[in-house]
Design a protein around this motif. Structure first.
Motif, PDB file in Angstrom:
ATOM      1  N   ARG A 162       0.711  -1.207  -0.083  1.00 14.14           N
ATOM      2  CA  ARG A 162       0.076   0.022  -0.041  1.00 14.14           C
ATOM      3  C   ARG A 162       0.865   1.394  -0.179  1.00 14.14           C
ATOM      4  NH1 ARG A 162      -2.863   0.806   4.572  1.00 14.14           N
ATOM      5  NH2 ARG A 162      -1.748  -0.770   5.907  1.00 14.14           N
TER       6      ARG A 162
ATOM      7  N   TYR B 294      -0.280   4.227  -1.802  1.00 12.78           N
ATOM      8  CA  TYR B 294      -1.221   5.155  -1.405  1.00 12.78           C
ATOM      9  C   TYR B 294      -0.873   5.973  -0.198  1.00 12.78           C
ATOM     10  CZ  TYR B 294      -3.735   2.086  -4.434  1.00 12.78           C
ATOM     11  OH  TYR B 294      -4.156   1.269  -5.668  1.00 12.78           O
TER      12      TYR B 294
ATOM     13  N   ARG C 223      -4.933   3.545   1.237  1.00  8.04           N
ATOM     14  CA  ARG C 223      -5.455   2.259   0.594  1.00  8.04           C
ATOM     15  C   ARG C 223      -6.079   2.436  -0.810  1.00  8.04           C
ATOM     16  NH1 ARG C 223      -6.747  -1.473   4.173  1.00  8.04           N
ATOM     17  NH2 ARG C 223      -5.883  -0.180   6.079  1.00  8.04           N
ATOM     18  N   ASP C 224      -6.407   1.402  -1.330  1.00 14.21           N
ATOM     19  CA  ASP C 224      -6.741   1.591  -2.979  1.00 14.21           C
ATOM     20  C   ASP C 224      -8.123   2.241  -2.920  1.00 14.21           C
ATOM     21  OD1 ASP C 224      -8.400  -0.509  -2.183  1.00 14.21           O
ATOM     22  OD2 ASP C 224      -7.428  -1.972  -3.672  1.00 14.21           O
ATOM     23  N   THR C 225      -8.720   2.509  -1.870  1.00 15.23           N
ATOM     24  CA  THR C 225     -10.046   3.266  -1.819  1.00 15.23           C
ATOM     25  C   THR C 225     -10.039   4.980  -1.903  1.00 15.23           C
ATOM     26  OG1 THR C 225      -9.811   3.515   0.638  1.00 15.23           O
ATOM     27  CG2 THR C 225     -11.242   1.675  -0.213  1.00 15.23           C
TER      28      THR C 225
ATOM     29  N   LYS D 284      -3.683   7.815  -5.104  1.00 17.87           N
ATOM     30  CA  LYS D 284      -2.236   7.420  -4.949  1.00 17.87           C
ATOM     31  C   LYS D 284      -1.424   8.665  -4.498  1.00 17.87           C
ATOM     32  CE  LYS D 284      -2.129   3.669  -8.186  1.00 17.87           C
ATOM     33  NZ  LYS D 284      -2.261   3.644  -9.804  1.00 17.87           N
TER      34      LYS D 284
ATOM     35  N   ASP E 184      -0.361  10.725  -7.527  1.00 23.24           N
ATOM     36  CA  ASP E 184      -1.494  11.535  -7.977  1.00 23.24           C
ATOM     37  C   ASP E 184      -1.705  12.939  -7.126  1.00 23.24           C
ATOM     38  OD1 ASP E 184      -1.731   9.979 -10.272  1.00 23.24           O
ATOM     39  OD2 ASP E 184      -3.155   8.667  -9.399  1.00 23.24           O
TER      40      ASP E 184
END
Ligand code: IPM
Ligand code: MG
Length: 388
Positions: free
Chosen positions: A317, A320, A365-367, A370, A373
């Motif tokens: 992770r 993130y 996390r991927d919720t 990033k 970004d």
């Protein structure tokens, strides 16, 4: 008894070291005048865990903001690798000698989090790299701002950074199998210099209240001395009202919505400052959002207030991770070396991205977004505002 003799010998050694440190402190000169330097060398030290990932995003922003200065040679960036847990474990030192030498060629350092071994880890029990760097470079003031404008919170913590429970934190004595003793250190100059910085900050930034935080009702000698010296210093600042609080009730008052907005500048011994600034950062969105300045007369180091989150990296992770702490640290770095306008530009962009517009949100996390970004988002926001 043999154990008493050996413990006393260790204690003697510690006292000698501290007396020598006082001598060095008393002999240290004034703060660096960055304007007078031909080149300000900014060390970039990614650290480990999520450190390099979040540091990289800040480096891009700093290079953008200081592009002209880098071109003209007024500012130089110097990448310092090697402050990783693997290297430190191999050298058996909190900071390997060659890394320390490189750090000392810089004026200011942006440092990513570094892993601090703890009991039960596979790593040797070396001292924390932060703590070692603060001691080696004599970074005596840990300045940690926390702001929640919508709640009226605007606090600046001045945490003493080289003394207290940390000064001999890895030099406690196991007198026997049944008796362990640690030590806490307060010195006159060590307290005067942090108090001076806090009161000067208050005076120069329109703050009219400074709160001194201790546990002097119980830790009478060292916290008592800390409190006395800060109170003494307060007399030199008649325009500022000073009060003192014990750390336990302060921890409670920070969650009292009616009272907490009254705090402005707070001075704390090292360990209380460590604990309270994590609590305080939580109001602002968590430790991932908070930066910190470690200031000394010759060097200054800017970092996140959190650790290297090795678990995030193990679980894949790392991408993130929240870069905001390091970006806040970068704001403080820019302002410390005299680029207050650039610091304000970055700070404004961060406020917009983190609190106002919130087009991207980091969740770790991927919720969520990033790290890279989010870095682009801050960069674009800043560039956009500069054009308009
Ligand atoms: C901090 C951290 C460090 C500290 C750790 C990592 C040793 O918690 O900067 O607040 O205790 O100072
Ligand atoms: Mg801490």
């Amino acid at each position: 008894m043999e154990c008493i003799k050996s413990a006393t010998a260790k204690f003697n050694q510690l006292v000698e070291e501290q007396l020598a440190r006082i001598e060095r402190m008393n002999g240290s000169k004034d703060f660096v005048d960055y304007k007078s330097l031909d080149t300000i060398v900014i060390g970039i030290c990614g650290g480990d865990g999520i450190g390099p990932i979040i540091t990289d995003e800040s480096l891009k922003l700093l290079r953008f903001l200081l592009a002209d200065e880098e071109r003209s040679g007024k500012v130089a960036f110097k990448t310092i690798d090697g402050l990783t847990i693997e290297n430190r474990a191999k050298a058996g030192k909190a900071i390997p000698d060659d890394v320390l030498e490189e750090l000392k060629t810089c004026h200011v350092i942006l440092k990513g989090p570094t892993t601090t071994p703890r009991q039960g880890d596979p790593w040797p029990n070396i001292e924390s790299a932060n703590v070692a760097m603060r001691k080696e470079l004599d970074l005596f003031a840990n300045v940690r701002p926390v702001k929640v404008p919508s709640e009226g919170i605007d606090w600046t913590f001045f945490r003493e950074n080289t003394e207290g429970a940390y000064a001999l934190g890895s030099k406690g004595v196991n007198v026997t199998d049944d008796l362990a003793i640690d030590f806490t250190v307060t010195t006159t100059e060590g307290t005067r210099r942090i108090a001076r910085l806090a009161f000067e900050y208050a005076k120069n930034n329109g703050k009219d209240r400074v709160s001194i935080i201790t546990k002097a009702n119980v830790i009478k000698t060292t916290d008592g001395k800390f409190l006395d010296i800060c109170n003494e210093m307060a007399k030199e600042y008649p325009g500022i009202s000073t009060d003192d609080w014990y750390i336990d009730i302060l921890a409670a008052k920070l969650i009292d919505q009616k009272r907490r907005r009254d705090f402005q500048v707070l001075i704390l011994p090292n360990l209380y400052g460590d604990i309270i600034t994590d609590e305080a950062a939580e109001f602002q969105g968590g430790v991932g959002t908070a930066g910190s300045a470690n200031i000394g007369k010759r060097y200054a180091m800017f970092e996140a207030i959190h650790g290297s989150a090795p678990r995030m990296v193990e679980e894949g992770r790392g991408i993130y991770a929240d870069p905001c702490s390091m970006m806040r640290a970068s704001v403080m770095l820019l302002s410390h070396i005299g680029y207050t306008d650039k610091a304000a530009q970055l700070e404004k962009a961060l406020d917009i991205c983190m609190y106002e517009e919130k087009r991207l949100v980091i969740t770790g996390r991927d919720t969520g977004a990033k790290c890279a970004d989010f870095g682009d988002y801050v960069m674009e926001t800043m560039q956009c505002r500069m054009q308009n």
